[in-house]
Design a protein around this motif. Sequence first.
Motif, short mmCIF file in Angstrom:
data_model
loop_
_atom_site.label_atom_id
_atom_site.label_comp_id
_atom_site.label_asym_id
_atom_site.label_seq_id
_atom_site.Cartn_x
_atom_site.Cartn_y
_atom_site.Cartn_z
N ILE A 115 60.67 -19.05 80.68
CA ILE A 115 61.51 -18.75 79.70
C ILE A 115 63.08 -17.69 79.82
N PHE A 116 63.96 -18.54 79.04
CA PHE A 116 65.45 -17.46 78.94
C PHE A 116 65.52 -16.68 77.76
N THR A 172 60.31 -25.86 74.04
CA THR A 172 61.70 -26.15 73.72
C THR A 172 61.77 -26.86 72.43
N GLY A 177 63.50 -24.68 69.96
CA GLY A 177 64.71 -24.20 70.62
C GLY A 177 64.78 -22.82 71.63
N LEU A 178 63.62 -22.79 72.15
CA LEU A 178 63.75 -22.60 73.35
C LEU A 178 64.18 -23.13 74.93
N SER A 179 65.07 -22.14 75.55
CA SER A 179 65.61 -22.13 77.11
C SER A 179 63.77 -22.47 77.57
#
Lengths: 440, 143
Positions: free
Chosen positions: B7-8, B60, B63-65
């Motif tokens: 996760i970024f 995802t 809303g996460l990368s």
Amino acid sequence: MFWEKEFETLRRKDLEKLQVDRLKKTINQAMESPFYKELYAAKGITAERISDVKDIRELPFTTKQDLRNHFPYGFLTQPKKEIIRLHSSSGTTGNPTVIFHNRHDIASWANLMARSLFCAGIRDTDVFQNICGYGLFTGGLGFQYGIERLGCLSIPAGAGNSLRQIKLMRDYGTTAIHAIPSYLGRLYEVFQAEGLDPRKDTDLRIFVIGAEPHTEEQRRRIEEMFGVKAYNSFGLSEMNGPGVAFECTEQAGLHIWEDAYLIEILDPETLEPVPDGEFGELVMTTLDRQAMPLIRYRTRDLTRIIPEPCACGRTHARIDRIAGRSDDMFIIKGCNVFPMQVEGVLLRIPEVGSDYRITLEEINGADEMIVEVEVKKDWFNGDIARLEKLTRVITSQIRDEVLAKPIVRLVEPGAIPKGKGKAVRVIDKRKQIATQIQTT
Amino acid sequence: MAYQVSIFLENKPGHFERVTGVLKANGINIRSMTLTHTVSGWGILNLLVDQPEKACEALTKAGLSAALRKVLAFGMEDHPGGLDDILMKVSHAGVNILNAYGRIISKNEQALLLIDVDDYDQALATLAAEDLYPLEDHLVYGN
């Protein structure tokens, strides 16, 4: 004390008469260019219609977009054989803005520069160090020719390398400097780090500061730090570059050379003139340029006429500091930047989306442009090296485009607020700058 | 074939918790993790969880990368020198490690080494020549 008393102190009535004569000449000259020839023919405009400076209001405007659309030679009035120099914006995404000069234009510009420097108290006995990038940027050669025309000993030092700048100042007894104001704070820190006090350890007496907006407080701070008088310089490459308007020793507004430029201050919405003393957009017409005259050029700079006569005796109008822009351009490290340029670069990099945010901020005494870019979910694969490489690619491509190195920060998707209007894209946190980015 | 969830994350207060909040809400159990950061103000969180696909999907959606990333998972003895025994083979095979972390498998007193490499398939083949084979998924993700 004047460089050209006969021009600088012309009675207003005579100045206007000179302007009308030169405007007519300029219109005839302009009609030698493909752009104005077609434009004026379509509207039935001829020089004969001009009998008063106010008649200029019947002429159409010229915009930056016109310059781009007719790149490169659409505004040229003479064969290339007559042209001896060009200055150009970078513009790798779109057509750059390019201005051409013939021998007369370069000589006329050098004279205006010399007049400007003289008006700020610089004399041929001065040693003038130009701390400014040479090349396509007009601040290098523009000043160089003016310094030489005036007869100073010129030191074409170029930008950067503060230790070397200080060495040059001390080796040759530099008395005058031209630099962008945001650099001078950093230069002072280097003086301090070297254990030097510019007030005692140099012969500096006059600074010319320009190419980026700054406040009166910032000017006073620079004067205090270096023990000098600092004078404000205004210019734009479309109007040659530096030498358009300059402060005299009164330090109360910038004399704009009205024998070379016809100026109007207009309401940017209605494009009608505003009363003297009120802020509006500066619209300019060249009166002494042959290769590439520009008529009613919309500078997008917001300023006002200072209506009272100046104590120095010059009759040419004074304009106030530039209070902002009627478009979304901003200035960082002396470079003019449009958010569209940054957007153009990002669009060419498939790994990032077009969402971005630019923050202008003072970090460790230097103005920085921070560009935030979202890391897209569908491209992200957990590899750190790939993200770091992307950061380097974005940094170098933006730098190539706008000439100022940004700080690129990758952010999570959704971190950049989505909204309408340009204000969302650019946040200017630089305290010393009075400019507000307009939302148009 | 084992996957970690990468996760970024921006290095800011509350961002890590945003991830664990999503995992908690989706009943996902974390087995092991590493968190790295860069000077540029962001980093990557690597998670070994019991249900990687479900975790990645939920993150995802939030809303996460997030991405599923193949990792090599090797079993090792939970005693002094256990890690070295494996790394000797990895070293001998000339495989470069980008990131590594481990966990204890409570059931059988075994430990697990997870390594992230440049080229997963090539590393797999090279390490097979060293007689080193990844563990089965249920052992990697399980209790």
